[in-house]
Design an enzyme around this catalytic site. Sequence first.
Site, mmCIF file in Angstrom:
data_model
loop_
_atom_site.group_PDB
_atom_site.id
_atom_site.type_symbol
_atom_site.label_atom_id
_atom_site.label_comp_id
_atom_site.label_asym_id
_atom_site.label_seq_id
_atom_site.Cartn_x
_atom_site.Cartn_y
_atom_site.Cartn_z
ATOM 1 N N LYS A 130 -56.008 -30.157 57.040
ATOM 2 C CA LYS A 130 -56.692 -28.934 57.495
ATOM 3 C C LYS A 130 -57.569 -28.451 56.348
ATOM 4 O O LYS A 130 -57.256 -28.685 55.183
ATOM 5 C CB LYS A 130 -55.659 -27.850 57.845
ATOM 6 C CG LYS A 130 -56.181 -26.765 58.752
ATOM 7 C CD LYS A 130 -56.149 -27.173 60.214
ATOM 8 C CE LYS A 130 -56.809 -26.121 61.096
ATOM 9 N NZ LYS A 130 -56.600 -26.400 62.515
ATOM 10 N N ASP A 170 -62.256 -25.224 64.112
ATOM 11 C CA ASP A 170 -61.108 -24.319 64.275
ATOM 12 C C ASP A 170 -61.733 -22.924 64.335
ATOM 13 O O ASP A 170 -62.919 -22.796 64.661
ATOM 14 C CB ASP A 170 -60.113 -24.482 63.104
ATOM 15 C CG ASP A 170 -58.787 -23.753 63.350
ATOM 16 O OD1 ASP A 170 -57.973 -24.241 64.133
ATOM 17 O OD2 ASP A 170 -58.575 -22.662 62.778
#
Length: 452
Positions: A130, A170
């Site tokens: 991430k 995201d």
Amino acid sequence: MNAQHADALQSFMEEIERRNPGEPEFAQAVHEVAMDIVPYIADKPVYQELKILERMAEPDRIVTFRVVWENDHGEICVNRGFRVQQNNAIGPYKGGIRFHPSVNQSVLKFLAFEQVFKNSLTGLPMGGGKGGADFDPKGKSEREIMRFCQAFMTELYKHIGPNTDVPAGDIGVGGREVGYMFGQYKRIVNRFEGVLTGKSLEFGGSRIRAEATGYGAVYMMEEMLSHHKESIEGKTCLLSGAGNVATYCAEKLIGMGGKVVTMSDSGGFIHDPGGLTHEKLQWIMELKNRRRGRIEEYAREFSGATFHADERPWKVPCDLAFPCATQNEITADDARQLVENGCRGISEGANMPATTEAIRVIQGAKNVLHAPGKAANAGGVAVSGLEMSQNSLRLQWSRAEVDQHLRSIIRGIHDQCVEFGTAADGHVDYFKGANIAGFNKVAAAMIAYGVM
Ligand code: NDP
């Protein structure tokens, strides 16, 4: 959990907190997994001897970097960029990029840790990672967004690649931002390759990628309900968020006969007791994606709807709830309210939207079907995995083909949850099932590689 397991969990968590000071979100995510995995491995010495869970909780590496860019007034701005490469035992690191002022190492480590289990559940060869930056896209001009994305990629490109690490979107990163980042990567390396997913269709994107996370959260709910001989049709649904995940979750719910009565953003939520229609949802998409406006405008546009400033929707009576905004948006009080109002199912579009106490309240109720984010929102990364496959094949599949893959991947995730999460009385603990199934595959690969 017996006393011996509780002691083992406590000492494991004490070590996590000692090694990761000031990282509450990361500790919360690890705790949520360890609660199921510590008892599971208690009678499996190989996992303990090889310290598999300890190794999974330590990122392979974390890259942090300065991002310098110039705003429209000619001022120099400095942000901090990150990429957490958590675990690549079963495939290249894979996970989104978040641009939001709340981004820090703890938040990205929690997301990267979750991603390892989620990606494993999809059955596709993807490790977990991430990234992001503490950049606030709100109020920025188109050119400022472009300059920031280019500056961010000018450093990130050194650490990623189609067989190394494949980021996606995201919070705060959608198709527009992916386009700017992909363009900059291509310019620097002089290669056209599938290094990002969530791309536009014209340059290697997959059909249904934008819709996949929201659709997947609904498919997961459909699986849970049909496993219990129920369906979505006619059920009143609460949604939070009004971004990528929330809007496509709403679209699929409306299409399946659900009644969506709330949506939200960081300013509050709107309640439309008559339910959203496809036309009203289209208006929200236009508001959010083009005009970049606030959800409160909905209550001025449509009669009968109300806006509730600085509140979350969970007090509104419902059958089903789909948290699709951000982490820790359902507190223990919210959970009690949902349970008291007879909520039957929760499918987590967002990552870790419920606090540990909230999960305890919901699980204690026993009659709420509750799918954790790592299972319920895995549709996004699953279609990202399919985008990688299409890029490798230099092909583009039809909408129907991708949707069929998505449905069968979510069905597979549901089946794994049932296999590992069903108690003797037939109750399915979807958290336990997802944690154990996700763990097993990664652990097997790590054991095969030996000690490293
Ligand atoms: P978007 O940026 O498109 O939308 C986020 C939405 O959540 C916006 O409506 C935003 O409101 C709201 N929001 C964000 N932060 C807060 C906050 N602190 N309090 C209240 N509302 C907030 O993001 P996505 O839809 O892509 O992501 C939503 C969630 O889904 C995240 O948890 C993400 O990690 C998760 N997820 C996303 C995937 C994807 O494919 N995009 C895949 C898997 C999970 P505002 O505009 O006012 O900030």
